[in-house]
Design a protein around this motif. Structure first.
Motif, PDB file in Angstrom:
ATOM      1  N   MET A   1      11.699  43.807  19.063  1.00 30.72           N
ATOM      2  CA  MET A   1      12.918  43.205  18.524  1.00 30.72           C
ATOM      3  C   MET A   1      12.622  42.533  17.191  1.00 30.72           C
ATOM      4  O   MET A   1      11.582  41.925  17.008  1.00 30.72           O
ATOM      5  CB  MET A   1      13.485  42.190  19.515  1.00 30.72           C
ATOM      6  N   THR A   2      13.534  42.654  16.261  1.00 28.09           N
ATOM      7  CA  THR A   2      13.395  42.050  14.947  1.00 28.09           C
ATOM      8  C   THR A   2      13.629  40.552  15.039  1.00 28.09           C
ATOM      9  O   THR A   2      14.622  40.101  15.599  1.00 28.09           O
ATOM     10  CB  THR A   2      14.407  42.668  13.963  1.00 28.09           C
ATOM     11  N   GLU A   3      12.700  39.809  14.487  1.00 26.40           N
ATOM     12  CA  GLU A   3      12.852  38.356  14.435  1.00 26.40           C
ATOM     13  C   GLU A   3      13.367  37.978  13.051  1.00 26.40           C
ATOM     14  O   GLU A   3      12.858  38.460  12.036  1.00 26.40           O
ATOM     15  CB  GLU A   3      11.507  37.671  14.689  1.00 26.40           C
ATOM     16  N   LEU A   4      14.373  37.128  13.018  1.00 22.59           N
ATOM     17  CA  LEU A   4      14.943  36.682  11.751  1.00 22.59           C
ATOM     18  C   LEU A   4      14.110  35.521  11.224  1.00 22.59           C
ATOM     19  O   LEU A   4      14.071  34.458  11.822  1.00 22.59           O
ATOM     20  CB  LEU A   4      16.401  36.259  11.941  1.00 22.59           C
ATOM     21  N   THR A   5      13.435  35.744  10.115  1.00 24.76           N
ATOM     22  CA  THR A   5      12.614  34.712   9.484  1.00 24.76           C
ATOM     23  C   THR A   5      13.315  34.197   8.231  1.00 24.76           C
ATOM     24  O   THR A   5      14.271  34.816   7.738  1.00 24.76           O
ATOM     25  CB  THR A   5      11.240  35.280   9.088  1.00 24.76           C
ATOM     26  N   ALA A   6      12.821  33.105   7.704  1.00 27.11           N
ATOM     27  CA  ALA A   6      13.366  32.559   6.458  1.00 27.11           C
ATOM     28  C   ALA A   6      13.197  33.567   5.321  1.00 27.11           C
ATOM     29  O   ALA A   6      14.082  33.710   4.475  1.00 27.11           O
ATOM     30  CB  ALA A   6      12.693  31.234   6.114  1.00 27.11           C
ATOM     31  N   ASP A   7      12.077  34.284   5.302  1.00 28.10           N
ATOM     32  CA  ASP A   7      11.862  35.286   4.250  1.00 28.10           C
ATOM     33  C   ASP A   7      12.887  36.418   4.340  1.00 28.10           C
ATOM     34  O   ASP A   7      13.439  36.843   3.318  1.00 28.10           O
ATOM     35  CB  ASP A   7      10.448  35.866   4.340  1.00 28.10           C
ATOM     36  N   ILE A   8      13.153  36.890   5.547  1.00 28.17           N
ATOM     37  CA  ILE A   8      14.149  37.956   5.709  1.00 28.17           C
ATOM     38  C   ILE A   8      15.518  37.446   5.290  1.00 28.17           C
ATOM     39  O   ILE A   8      16.252  38.120   4.559  1.00 28.17           O
ATOM     40  CB  ILE A   8      14.176  38.474   7.163  1.00 28.17           C
ATOM     41  N   ARG A   9      15.882  36.260   5.740  1.00 30.10           N
ATOM     42  CA  ARG A   9      17.176  35.676   5.365  1.00 30.10           C
ATOM     43  C   ARG A   9      17.315  35.606   3.844  1.00 30.10           C
ATOM     44  O   ARG A   9      18.340  35.998   3.283  1.00 30.10           O
ATOM     45  CB  ARG A   9      17.326  34.277   5.967  1.00 30.10           C
ATOM     46  N   ASN A  10      16.275  35.142   3.168  1.00 32.76           N
ATOM     47  CA  ASN A  10      16.324  35.034   1.700  1.00 32.76           C
ATOM     48  C   ASN A  10      16.441  36.399   1.034  1.00 32.76           C
ATOM     49  O   ASN A  10      17.157  36.553   0.037  1.00 32.76           O
ATOM     50  CB  ASN A  10      15.107  34.275   1.179  1.00 32.76           C
ATOM     51  N   GLU A  11      15.757  37.404   1.571  1.00 32.09           N
ATOM     52  CA  GLU A  11      15.861  38.750   1.012  1.00 32.09           C
ATOM     53  C   GLU A  11      17.282  39.298   1.181  1.00 32.09           C
ATOM     54  O   GLU A  11      17.820  39.926   0.263  1.00 32.09           O
ATOM     55  CB  GLU A  11      14.856  39.684   1.683  1.00 32.09           C
ATOM     56  N   ILE A  12      17.887  39.048   2.334  1.00 28.80           N
ATOM     57  CA  ILE A  12      19.254  39.513   2.578  1.00 28.80           C
ATOM     58  C   ILE A  12      20.233  38.795   1.655  1.00 28.80           C
ATOM     59  O   ILE A  12      21.115  39.416   1.050  1.00 28.80           O
ATOM     60  CB  ILE A  12      19.647  39.330   4.064  1.00 28.80           C
ATOM     61  N   LEU A  13      20.084  37.483   1.516  1.00 30.77           N
ATOM     62  CA  LEU A  13      20.969  36.722   0.621  1.00 30.77           C
ATOM     63  C   LEU A  13      20.843  37.216  -0.816  1.00 30.77           C
ATOM     64  O   LEU A  13      21.847  37.329  -1.530  1.00 30.77           O
ATOM     65  CB  LEU A  13      20.668  35.228   0.716  1.00 30.77           C
ATOM     66  N   ALA A  14      19.635  37.539  -1.250  1.00 28.37           N
ATOM     67  CA  ALA A  14      19.429  38.071  -2.604  1.00 28.37           C
ATOM     68  C   ALA A  14      20.085  39.450  -2.741  1.00 28.37           C
ATOM     69  O   ALA A  14      20.661  39.765  -3.789  1.00 28.37           O
ATOM     70  CB  ALA A  14      17.937  38.146  -2.920  1.00 28.37           C
ATOM     71  N   LEU A  15      20.009  40.264  -1.706  1.00 28.91           N
ATOM     72  CA  LEU A  15      20.630  41.589  -1.720  1.00 28.91           C
ATOM     73  C   LEU A  15      22.151  41.476  -1.837  1.00 28.91           C
ATOM     74  O   LEU A  15      22.777  42.172  -2.638  1.00 28.91           O
ATOM     75  CB  LEU A  15      20.239  42.344  -0.447  1.00 28.91           C
ATOM     76  N   VAL A  16      22.748  40.568  -1.077  1.00 29.31           N
ATOM     77  CA  VAL A  16      24.197  40.348  -1.140  1.00 29.31           C
ATOM     78  C   VAL A  16      24.599  39.893  -2.546  1.00 29.31           C
ATOM     79  O   VAL A  16      25.561  40.406  -3.130  1.00 29.31           O
ATOM     80  CB  VAL A  16      24.641  39.318  -0.072  1.00 29.31           C
ATOM     81  N   ALA A  17      23.858  38.950  -3.117  1.00 27.79           N
ATOM     82  CA  ALA A  17      24.165  38.449  -4.464  1.00 27.79           C
ATOM     83  C   ALA A  17      24.010  39.544  -5.509  1.00 27.79           C
ATOM     84  O   ALA A  17      24.839  39.665  -6.426  1.00 27.79           O
ATOM     85  CB  ALA A  17      23.268  37.257  -4.796  1.00 27.79           C
ATOM     86  N   GLU A  18      22.975  40.363  -5.390  1.00 29.50           N
ATOM     87  CA  GLU A  18      22.749  41.451  -6.352  1.00 29.50           C
ATOM     88  C   GLU A  18      23.875  42.472  -6.302  1.00 29.50           C
ATOM     89  O   GLU A  18      24.327  42.960  -7.341  1.00 29.50           O
ATOM     90  CB  GLU A  18      21.404  42.131  -6.074  1.00 29.50           C
TER      91      GLU A  18
END
Length: 150
Positions: A1-18
C-alpha cells in the motif's frame, strides 16, 4: 500500500500548481507532459483518453486567443484511497470574456488520481467538476473545441 508522505504531498501540490500555471500562461500545449501516457481527463472539454488526446487539445487551446484566464485553486486535500494517491482541489476560474470579469466564470473541484512513472508523479486521471457556473464552463469548452477566439 502507498503511504502518503510529506514529500509525496509536496510533489502533488507542485504538480497541481504547475498544471494551472501552464494553462493560464499560454502553455496548454505542454499540459500533456504532466499526465501518464494513458492518462485521462474528464470535464466540460469532454473526455480525453491518453496523452496524445490531451496534447491535441492543448495545442488547439494554445493556438486560439482564449483571452486572459486565471485559475485560483486551493484547499487541496491529498489522500490515499484503495492504495492510490488522490486529491481534491477547489477552484475558481476568472475570464476576461465574462460580462463581469471580476466574478468567477466557474467554481468547482478538480478530482485527481496520480501514478508514479519513472520516479515522477503524474496525473493518471483528472475530473473537472463545476459546482457553480457549469454553463459558462461548457460554453467556453465549446469555443475552444471550435477554435474560436474569446
Amino acid at each position: 500500500m502507498t503511504e502518503l508522505t510529506a514529500d509525496i504531498r509536496n510533489e502533488i501540490l507542485a504538480l497541481v500548481a504547475e498544471f494551472h500555471w501552464r494553462l493560464d500562461h499560454g502553455q496548454a500545449d505542454k499540459l500533456h507532459e504532466l499526465y501518464a501516457e494513458d492518462g485521462r481527463s474528464v470535464g466540460p472539454m469532454g473526455v480525453m483518453e491518453g496523452r496524445d488526446a490531451i496534447r491535441a487539445w492543448g495545442e488547439r487551446r494554445s493556438k486560439i486567443n482564449a483571452g486572459i484566464v486565471r485559475h485560483f485553486s486551493g484547499g487541496t486535500r491529498v489522500y490515499v484511497e484503495d492504495g492510490v494517491i488522490k486529491s481534491t482541489t477547489y477552484y475558481m476560474t476568472f475570464r476576461d470574456s465574462q460580462p463581469d470579469p471580476l466574478h468567477p466564470a466557474s467554481v468547482g473541484e478538480f478530482h485527481e488520481e496520480y501514478a508514479k512513472v519513472d520516479g515522477i508523479w503524474l496525473i493518471q486521471r483528472r475530473e473537472i467538476v463545476p459546482v457553480f457556473g457549469a454553463e459558462n464552463a461548457a460554453k467556453h469548452a465549446a469555443r475552444v473545441a471550435a477554435g474560436s477566439e474569446k
